[in-house]
Design a protein around this motif. Structure first.
Motif, PDB file in Angstrom:
ATOM      1  N   ASP A  77      10.703   2.155  -9.373  1.00 26.51           N
ATOM      2  CA  ASP A  77      10.905   2.784  -8.069  1.00 26.51           C
ATOM      3  C   ASP A  77      10.220   4.147  -8.084  1.00 26.51           C
ATOM      4  OD1 ASP A  77      11.824   3.902  -5.706  1.00 26.51           O
ATOM      5  OD2 ASP A  77      13.786   2.950  -5.853  1.00 26.51           O
ATOM      6  N   THR A  78       9.218   4.305  -7.241  1.00 26.16           N
ATOM      7  CA  THR A  78       8.447   5.556  -7.216  1.00 26.16           C
ATOM      8  C   THR A  78       8.926   6.519  -6.136  1.00 26.16           C
ATOM      9  OG1 THR A  78       6.775   4.618  -5.732  1.00 26.16           O
ATOM     10  CG2 THR A  78       6.427   4.332  -8.098  1.00 26.16           C
ATOM     11  N   CYS A  79      10.025   6.204  -5.494  1.00 23.46           N
ATOM     12  CA  CYS A  79      10.561   7.089  -4.454  1.00 23.46           C
ATOM     13  C   CYS A  79      11.142   8.362  -5.078  1.00 23.46           C
ATOM     14  CB  CYS A  79      11.660   6.377  -3.661  1.00 23.46           C
ATOM     15  SG  CYS A  79      11.049   5.303  -2.378  1.00 23.46           S
ATOM     16  N   ASP A  80      10.831   9.479  -4.461  1.00 27.05           N
ATOM     17  CA  ASP A  80      11.457  10.756  -4.813  1.00 27.05           C
ATOM     18  C   ASP A  80      11.297  11.132  -6.282  1.00 27.05           C
ATOM     19  OD1 ASP A  80      12.404  10.997  -2.151  1.00 27.05           O
ATOM     20  OD2 ASP A  80      14.096   9.701  -2.650  1.00 27.05           O
ATOM     21  N   VAL A  81      10.201  10.697  -6.891  1.00 30.73           N
ATOM     22  CA  VAL A  81       9.906  11.118  -8.260  1.00 30.73           C
ATOM     23  C   VAL A  81       8.471  11.623  -8.289  1.00 30.73           C
ATOM     24  CG1 VAL A  81      11.536   9.531  -9.362  1.00 30.73           C
ATOM     25  CG2 VAL A  81       9.177   8.797  -8.962  1.00 30.73           C
ATOM     26  N   SER A  82       8.193  12.543  -9.181  1.00 29.40           N
ATOM     27  CA  SER A  82       6.834  13.070  -9.297  1.00 29.40           C
ATOM     28  C   SER A  82       5.912  12.029  -9.911  1.00 29.40           C
ATOM     29  CB  SER A  82       6.831  14.332 -10.161  1.00 29.40           C
ATOM     30  OG  SER A  82       7.147  14.005 -11.508  1.00 29.40           O
ATOM     31  N   LEU A  83       4.630  12.230  -9.742  1.00 29.83           N
ATOM     32  CA  LEU A  83       3.650  11.325 -10.330  1.00 29.83           C
ATOM     33  C   LEU A  83       3.794  11.289 -11.848  1.00 29.83           C
ATOM     34  CD1 LEU A  83       1.129   9.524 -10.145  1.00 29.83           C
ATOM     35  CD2 LEU A  83      -0.256  11.615 -10.182  1.00 29.83           C
ATOM     36  N   ASP A  84       3.986  12.453 -12.455  1.00 27.31           N
ATOM     37  CA  ASP A  84       4.119  12.504 -13.909  1.00 27.31           C
ATOM     38  C   ASP A  84       5.358  11.754 -14.377  1.00 27.31           C
ATOM     39  OD1 ASP A  84       1.799  13.939 -14.187  1.00 27.31           O
ATOM     40  OD2 ASP A  84       2.798  15.900 -14.260  1.00 27.31           O
ATOM     41  N   SER A  85       6.455  11.903 -13.658  1.00 24.66           N
ATOM     42  CA  SER A  85       7.689  11.211 -14.036  1.00 24.66           C
ATOM     43  C   SER A  85       7.544   9.698 -13.897  1.00 24.66           C
ATOM     44  CB  SER A  85       8.860  11.692 -13.174  1.00 24.66           C
ATOM     45  OG  SER A  85       9.145  13.051 -13.415  1.00 24.66           O
ATOM     46  N   ALA A  86       6.909   9.279 -12.797  1.00 23.04           N
ATOM     47  CA  ALA A  86       6.692   7.849 -12.594  1.00 23.04           C
ATOM     48  C   ALA A  86       5.793   7.282 -13.693  1.00 23.04           C
ATOM     49  CB  ALA A  86       6.066   7.603 -11.222  1.00 23.04           C
ATOM     50  N   VAL A  89       4.009  -5.465 -12.957  1.00 23.65           N
ATOM     51  CA  VAL A  89       4.936  -4.379 -12.640  1.00 23.65           C
ATOM     52  C   VAL A  89       4.961  -4.204 -11.130  1.00 23.65           C
ATOM     53  CG1 VAL A  89       5.542  -1.960 -12.974  1.00 23.65           C
ATOM     54  CG2 VAL A  89       4.358  -3.203 -14.799  1.00 23.65           C
ATOM     55  N   TRP A  90       6.139  -4.264 -10.555  1.00 27.85           N
ATOM     56  CA  TRP A  90       6.297  -4.013  -9.132  1.00 27.85           C
ATOM     57  C   TRP A  90       6.578  -2.534  -8.923  1.00 27.85           C
ATOM     58  CZ3 TRP A  90      11.289  -5.537  -6.022  1.00 27.85           C
ATOM     59  CH2 TRP A  90      11.147  -5.122  -4.691  1.00 27.85           C
ATOM     60  N   LEU A  91       5.670  -1.855  -8.255  1.00 25.13           N
ATOM     61  CA  LEU A  91       5.873  -0.460  -7.893  1.00 25.13           C
ATOM     62  C   LEU A  91       6.567  -0.429  -6.533  1.00 25.13           C
ATOM     63  CD1 LEU A  91       2.500   1.178  -8.993  1.00 25.13           C
ATOM     64  CD2 LEU A  91       4.626   0.892 -10.289  1.00 25.13           C
ATOM     65  N   LYS A  92       7.806   0.008  -6.533  1.00 26.96           N
ATOM     66  CA  LYS A  92       8.648  -0.024  -5.343  1.00 26.96           C
ATOM     67  C   LYS A  92       8.669   1.336  -4.648  1.00 26.96           C
ATOM     68  CE  LYS A  92      12.687  -1.965  -6.011  1.00 26.96           C
ATOM     69  NZ  LYS A  92      14.001  -2.291  -6.616  1.00 26.96           N
ATOM     70  N   ALA A  93       8.858   1.295  -3.337  1.00 27.65           N
ATOM     71  CA  ALA A  93       9.061   2.514  -2.551  1.00 27.65           C
ATOM     72  C   ALA A  93       9.726   2.098  -1.248  1.00 27.65           C
ATOM     73  CB  ALA A  93       7.751   3.236  -2.288  1.00 27.65           C
ATOM     74  N   SER A  94      10.310   3.050  -0.566  1.00 25.58           N
ATOM     75  CA  SER A  94      10.927   2.759   0.719  1.00 25.58           C
ATOM     76  C   SER A  94       9.835   2.592   1.771  1.00 25.58           C
ATOM     77  CB  SER A  94      11.857   3.901   1.132  1.00 25.58           C
ATOM     78  OG  SER A  94      11.098   5.071   1.410  1.00 25.58           O
ATOM     79  N   LEU A 123       7.871  -5.835   4.077  1.00 27.63           N
ATOM     80  CA  LEU A 123       8.476  -5.547   2.778  1.00 27.63           C
ATOM     81  C   LEU A 123       9.640  -6.494   2.500  1.00 27.63           C
ATOM     82  CD1 LEU A 123       8.589  -3.813   0.260  1.00 27.63           C
ATOM     83  CD2 LEU A 123       9.979  -2.157   1.528  1.00 27.63           C
ATOM     84  N   GLU A 124      10.445  -6.756   3.510  1.00 26.01           N
ATOM     85  CA  GLU A 124      11.583  -7.651   3.330  1.00 26.01           C
ATOM     86  C   GLU A 124      11.129  -9.064   2.983  1.00 26.01           C
ATOM     87  OE1 GLU A 124      15.543  -9.197   5.827  1.00 26.01           O
ATOM     88  OE2 GLU A 124      13.981  -8.039   6.830  1.00 26.01           O
ATOM     89  N   SER A 125      10.067  -9.519   3.647  1.00 24.10           N
ATOM     90  CA  SER A 125       9.596 -10.883   3.403  1.00 24.10           C
ATOM     91  C   SER A 125       8.923 -11.032   2.041  1.00 24.10           C
ATOM     92  CB  SER A 125       8.626 -11.310   4.504  1.00 24.10           C
ATOM     93  OG  SER A 125       7.420 -10.577   4.444  1.00 24.10           O
ATOM     94  N   ARG A 175       0.847  -1.195   0.000  1.00 20.54           N
ATOM     95  CA  ARG A 175       0.000   0.000   0.000  1.00 20.54           C
ATOM     96  C   ARG A 175       0.883   1.246   0.000  1.00 20.54           C
ATOM     97  NH1 ARG A 175      -4.237   0.799   4.442  1.00 20.54           N
ATOM     98  NH2 ARG A 175      -2.542   0.116   5.792  1.00 20.54           N
ATOM     99  N   GLY A 176       0.452   2.234  -0.754  1.00 22.70           N
ATOM    100  CA  GLY A 176       1.210   3.477  -0.815  1.00 22.70           C
ATOM    101  C   GLY A 176       2.255   3.507  -1.917  1.00 22.70           C
ATOM    102  N   ALA A 177       2.300   2.463  -2.741  1.00 27.58           N
ATOM    103  CA  ALA A 177       3.285   2.432  -3.833  1.00 27.58           C
ATOM    104  C   ALA A 177       2.807   3.232  -5.038  1.00 27.58           C
ATOM    105  CB  ALA A 177       3.576   0.989  -4.249  1.00 27.58           C
ATOM    106  N   GLY A 178       1.495   3.481  -5.116  1.00 24.77           N
ATOM    107  CA  GLY A 178       0.957   4.211  -6.259  1.00 24.77           C
ATOM    108  C   GLY A 178       0.172   3.359  -7.222  1.00 24.77           C
ATOM    109  N   LYS A 179      -0.227   2.157  -6.802  1.00 18.39           N
ATOM    110  CA  LYS A 179      -0.921   1.242  -7.705  1.00 18.39           C
ATOM    111  C   LYS A 179      -2.244   1.815  -8.201  1.00 18.39           C
ATOM    112  CE  LYS A 179      -0.719  -1.767  -4.501  1.00 18.39           C
ATOM    113  NZ  LYS A 179      -0.936  -2.944  -3.633  1.00 18.39           N
ATOM    114  N   SER A 180      -3.017   2.399  -7.308  1.00 17.71           N
ATOM    115  CA  SER A 180      -4.325   2.923  -7.709  1.00 17.71           C
ATOM    116  C   SER A 180      -4.184   4.140  -8.615  1.00 17.71           C
ATOM    117  CB  SER A 180      -5.150   3.286  -6.473  1.00 17.71           C
ATOM    118  OG  SER A 180      -5.421   2.138  -5.705  1.00 17.71           O
TER     119      SER A 180
END
Length: 290
Positions: free
Chosen positions: A271-280, A220-225, A256-258, A131-136
């Motif tokens: 990786d959706t960390c530190d990028v804008s929605l448009d860039s992602a 597609v795996w949407l990654k984030a910290s 997340l590790e498991s 949750r919170g990766a940006g899937k929706s």
């Protein structure tokens, strides 16, 4: 108690455990006395277990497994120990590297793959991740760009169950939820030849369901910290990750590790960390507009 009533009172699991122990001992050509001596356990205890009336401890079973050169899974009846072929396949895979295991999984998937063609699989896109990766958000934008339906699998699950996901867990438990999750995926695959699917974060918890997803969809795996996951969920007004749990961040990191070894089986990762929605989103498009 008569012998017949004693046999009737045996717990089915203990009775089956006893039969497997006798089988494994016979396979090694050991007498009961020899097994007890080699494992440094009581012969009477071995006899009780073999007769289906002994409630053996894990340590006791481990000692027997060491002598019998088998795993606890084999002793307790795991499916991968149910036949000679299972055991031989397991030995081929034992000790292999992650890369070798991935190759073996690919070969087996190809051998037993469903009738879904590669072209059909490319028309279904599934986004995985916590949750919170940006899937929706990204999923809806991608579906709009491709002019195909967007499906939140959680919504399908709730529709099938006739109640919320929280109520499914509270009323029926996790196993029931996993069954609804599999049915929801099956229904979505059946009804939508072209679709973008946002999957629940825990879909990788059931290997059979996740394998179905990989077989029928481009993933597609949407990654984030962990910090990004937490902050995004909280920003959406969902306080549940923190509710009554001072170790919420540690729990999230462990989850997340498991799940990372399973998420990493996705065909693409972003990786959706530190990028804008448009860039992602622009990066996401590159996976499908080659």
């Amino acid at each position: 108690m008569t012998p017949s009533s004693a046999a009737t009172d045996k717990h089915p699991f203990l009775a089956a455990l006893g039969e497997r122990l006798k089988l494994l001992r016979a396979r090694r050509g050991l007498t009961r006395k020899a097994l007890a001596q080699l494992a440094d356990v009581s012969e009477r205890h071995v006899a009780n277990v073999e007769s289906g009336v002994g409630n053996a401890s894990i340590q006791f079973l481990r000692q027997l497994c060491t002598v019998l050169n088998c795993s606890l899974a084999e002793m307790t009846g795991d499916e991968t120990a149910s036949s000679a072929d299972w055991l031989m396949i397991r030995e081929i895979l034992r000790g292999r590297s992650e890369e070798e295991l991935a190759k073996a999984r690919t070969v087996l998937t190809e051998l037993f793959k469903s009738h879904t063609s590669e072209a059909a699989r490319r028309q279904r896109i599934a986004l995985v991740g916590l949750r919170g990766a940006g899937k929706s958000t990204l999923g809806q934008k991608l579906a709009t760009r491709r002019n195909v339906p967007f499906i939140e699998l959680s919504g399908v699950i709730e529709k099938l169950a006739g109640c919320s996901i929280a109520e499914i867990y509270a009323l029926y438990g996790q196993n029931a939820y996993r069954r609804y999750e599999r049915r929801a995926l099956e229904d979505t695959i059946h009804h939508y030849p072209q679709v973008v699917i946002a999957t629940p974060g825990g879909i990788v918890s059931e290997p059979a369901t996740f394998t179905m997803l990989l077989s029928h969809c481009t993933t597609v795996w949407l990654k984030a910290s962990p910090e990004q996951h937490m902050s995004r969920v909280l920003a959406q007004g969902d306080r549940r990750p923190m509710s009554g749990n001072r170790e919420a961040m540690d729990d999230l990191k462990r989850i997340l590790e498991s799940r990372t070894p399973f998420y990493s089986k996705a065909e693409f990762s972003l990786d959706t960390c530190d990028v804008s929605l448009d860039s992602a989103f622009e990066h996401l498009l590159t996976f499908f507009e080659a």
